[in-house]
Design a protein around this motif. Structure first.
Motif, PDB file in Angstrom:
ATOM      1  N   GLU A 258      23.908  98.015  42.704  1.00 22.00           N
ATOM      2  CA  GLU A 258      25.103  97.956  42.252  1.00 22.00           C
ATOM      3  C   GLU A 258      26.683  98.530  41.250  1.00 22.00           C
ATOM      4  O   GLU A 258      27.722  98.943  41.695  1.00 22.00           O
TER       5      GLU A 258
ATOM      6  N   GLN B 150      32.734  94.927  50.682  1.00 23.62           N
ATOM      7  CA  GLN B 150      32.928  95.677  49.149  1.00 23.62           C
ATOM      8  C   GLN B 150      31.870  96.957  49.758  1.00 23.62           C
ATOM      9  O   GLN B 150      31.815  97.597  50.901  1.00 23.62           O
TER      10      GLN B 150
ATOM     11  N   ALA C  76      30.814  92.045  42.875  1.00 21.15           N
ATOM     12  CA  ALA C  76      30.734  92.579  44.450  1.00 21.15           C
ATOM     13  C   ALA C  76      31.237  91.130  44.814  1.00 21.15           C
ATOM     14  O   ALA C  76      31.433  89.755  44.172  1.00 21.15           O
TER      15      ALA C  76
ATOM     16  N   ASP D 111      29.275 100.792  41.158  1.00 21.87           N
ATOM     17  CA  ASP D 111      30.961 100.444  40.806  1.00 21.87           C
ATOM     18  C   ASP D 111      31.196 101.544  40.023  1.00 21.87           C
ATOM     19  O   ASP D 111      31.937 101.536  39.799  1.00 21.87           O
TER      20      ASP D 111
ATOM     21  N   HIS E 289      27.733  88.362  46.767  1.00 27.00           N
ATOM     22  CA  HIS E 289      28.105  89.554  46.297  1.00 27.00           C
ATOM     23  C   HIS E 289      29.756  90.557  47.027  1.00 27.00           C
ATOM     24  O   HIS E 289      30.039  91.089  46.860  1.00 27.00           O
TER      25      HIS E 289
ATOM     26  N   PRO F 143      30.576 100.338  49.414  1.00 28.16           N
ATOM     27  CA  PRO F 143      29.637 100.426  48.054  1.00 28.16           C
ATOM     28  C   PRO F 143      29.260 102.519  48.350  1.00 28.16           C
ATOM     29  O   PRO F 143      29.974 102.764  49.411  1.00 28.16           O
TER      30      PRO F 143
ATOM     31  N   LEU G 278      20.163  97.039  48.042  1.00 25.51           N
ATOM     32  CA  LEU G 278      20.800  98.092  46.686  1.00 25.51           C
ATOM     33  C   LEU G 278      20.228  98.714  45.396  1.00 25.51           C
ATOM     34  O   LEU G 278      20.206  99.835  44.870  1.00 25.51           O
TER      35      LEU G 278
ATOM     36  N   ARG H 129      22.432  93.558  49.690  1.00 26.94           N
ATOM     37  CA  ARG H 129      22.166  93.181  47.921  1.00 26.94           C
ATOM     38  C   ARG H 129      20.446  93.608  48.080  1.00 26.94           C
ATOM     39  O   ARG H 129      20.191  93.553  47.173  1.00 26.94           O
TER      40      ARG H 129
ATOM     41  N   LYS I  66      31.414  88.529  43.134  1.00 27.17           N
ATOM     42  CA  LYS I  66      29.678  88.289  42.765  1.00 27.17           C
ATOM     43  C   LYS I  66      29.126  87.260  43.077  1.00 27.17           C
ATOM     44  O   LYS I  66      29.513  86.259  43.748  1.00 27.17           O
TER      45      LYS I  66
END
Length: 509
Positions: free
Chosen positions: A465, A50, A39, A469, A98, A52, A378, A375, A223
């Motif tokens: 995450e 980013q 991240a 990913d 992240h 998601p 998540l 975050r 990250k």
């Protein structure tokens, strides 16, 4: 994919959590969870963020399962917000985690992470880009954004005017000297960003790219630091390197004759690096100083979210102070220029510069808050909780019979298996929707199935995450969820993940 309701009839009641099927199994290797994707990490001034994948609560163990949908009824499509990621030309002040980034120079953002806005279906992470590729120091691509050429021209024009007063004998050549200064200044910005990059790599944090843009540089660290101590170090090394560069230029200036081209260039680079260091040390997100403040509050409270909130609000207060205070300081002569009573072009330019800096800081602080909230929520996304119970069926099974079996067993998805019970494909929900009920007895499930690829096998243990990913790495509408042993656990719909993500983000922190 939702196949509840037998022959297209809805069923009532909540689904129970999917359980591993004793029959069909997949090779153990296929059940191994994919490697987690990185991240973004925050940077000096810059955008955080980013992308998601989509989430939604509709799985076996979901805390609040969505009502069952009859086969043939498409699930509502919802887009999930994406983690903020610096855009090619969007400056961000400060480091990002992240989903943030680190920015340097002149209040530029350090980007970490991925771009804001509503989320999209799981997508493969695009290759880094955003301008002209200049090289790959330490294996990290360095790009010059198109906006850099604009600021280089602006610096050349402004610094050229200053040189005309100090070295009038240069004539038109002063613009060549000014252009050299602009390039050297951004080279020092690159050194600032490389300091963040080296520290991130030292802490095993992947760096997506470095970008030089209008208001500085952005180090897109993918990250977040794992401890407040590492966060502090990651943020501090950038301003520290700028201070070191300022000292180096000062020492180089000592033996040089004042009033010469080398003397003017060295003095300008010394002062500019000092300003970059001082600006980035201001204690508000998204500046490096804001990351340092976040780390301190994180250490004291033990909660990174508390640190982010404190540093973000200090950043917003700082943005207001810059917007109001910078023009007043300039007009009063406190910054070294003569005080002016009338409103001229210089006053307008100062106000415009202040507005741009304030906007960068305010936006970066907001991005940092959104990324921290992302975050925080998540971990609520768990493959095991979102997975739909699936029933294995042979390839030649009529669709109506497959739906009857699914309804009888309380399953909501169909997995096509081979003669040995191994999964080979997933029956697409969209395919079922397109088959009229009166034709379903004559349509084999194999004609509606999508062949399984390695990327479509997801471990039931994935969450947060890592889950997003894995889905981004292999975009699809449905995924086969397997246990570590390779046993079938169920089917995960990307639409379910998206809805769950939207629901989680809607809850207050």
């Amino acid at each position: 994919m939702d196949v509840s309701g037998g022959s297209g009839q809805p069923r009532s009641g909540n689904d129970e959590p999917a359980r591993p099927q004793s029959g069909p199994t997949a090779p153990a290797a296929d059940g191994t969870p994919p490697a987690p994707a990185a991240a973004s990490t925050p940077g000096t001034p810059g955008p955080d963020p980013q992308d998601p994948p989509k989430p939604a609560p509709d799985g076996p163990e979901a805390e609040t399962p969505a009502p069952d949908t009859p086969a043939g009824t498409p699930a509502p499509e919802t887009r999930a917000p994406q983690a903020p990621a610096p855009g090619p030309d969007t400056p961000e002040p400060g480091h990002a985690p992240h989903p943030p980034a680190h920015r340097a120079a002149g209040g530029k953002p350090h980007g970490t992470g991925r771009g804001g806005g509503p989320g999209r279906p799981p997508q493969r992470k695009p290759e880094p880009g955003g301008g002209l590729l200049m090289g790959r120091p330490f294996g990290v691509p360095v790009y010059v954004a198109p906006s850099w050429f604009l600021v280089a021209a602006l610096i050349t024009w402004v610094f050229g005017g200053q040189l005309d007063r100090v070295l009038p004998e240069l004539g038109a050549a002063r613009y060549l000297v000014s252009l050299f200064f602009a390039v050297a200044f951004y080279a020092s910005v690159l050194v600032h960003e490389l300091a963040h990059t080296v520290a991130a790599l030292r802490f095993k944090l992947p760096v997506r790219r470095i970008q030089l843009q209008f208001f500085g540089g952005v180090s897109e660290i993918e990250k977040e630091a794992e401890t407040p101590g590492r966060e502090f170090v990651l943020a501090f090394v950038g301003p520290l390197l700028s201070l070191v560069l300022s000292g180096v230029f000062y020492l180089a200036l000592l033996p040089v004759e004042p009033g010469t081209v080398p003397g003017v260039l060295l003095a300008g680079l010394m002062i500019s690096n000092l300003i970059v260091a001082a600006f980035n040390l201001l204690p508000g997100l998204p500046l490096d100083g804001g990351r340092m403040l976040r780390a301190v509050v994180w250490k004291i409270t033990g909660k990174p979210m508390h640190g982010t909130v404190a540093a973000a609000w200090v950043g917003r207060a700082l943005a207001v102070s810059v917007l109001i205070g910078l023009p007043l300081l300039t007009q009063s002569g406190a910054l070294g220029s003569d005080a002016v009573d009338n409103v001229g072009m210089d006053t307008v330019m100062d106000a415009l510069l202040a507005a741009i800096l304030a906007a960068i800081i305010w936006t970066g602080a907001g991005n940092s808050l959104r990324m921290a909230r992302l975050r925080e929520h998540l971990p609520e996304l768990r493959a095991r909780a979102l997975t739909r119970r699936a029933v294995p069926v042979p390839a030649d099974t009529p669709l109506s019979e497959a739906l009857r079996r699914a309804n009888a067993s309380g399953a909501r998805a169909l997995v096509v298996v081979d003669s040995e019970g191994g999964p080979v494909s997933l029956v697409r929900e969209a395919g079922i929707v397109g088959v009229p009920e009166h034709r379903r007895p004559w349509v084999p499930v194999s004609t509606l199935a999508q062949d399984l690829t390695d990327g479509m096998r997801v471990s039931a243990e994935l969450s947060g995450e890592e889950l997003l990913d894995a889905l981004r790495a292999a975009p699809a509408s449905e995924y086969l969820v397997v246990e570590d042993t390779g046993a079938i656990y169920g089917v995960l719909s990307a639409a379910d993940v998206e809805r769950a993500f939207v629901k989680a983000m809607a809850r207050p922190s």
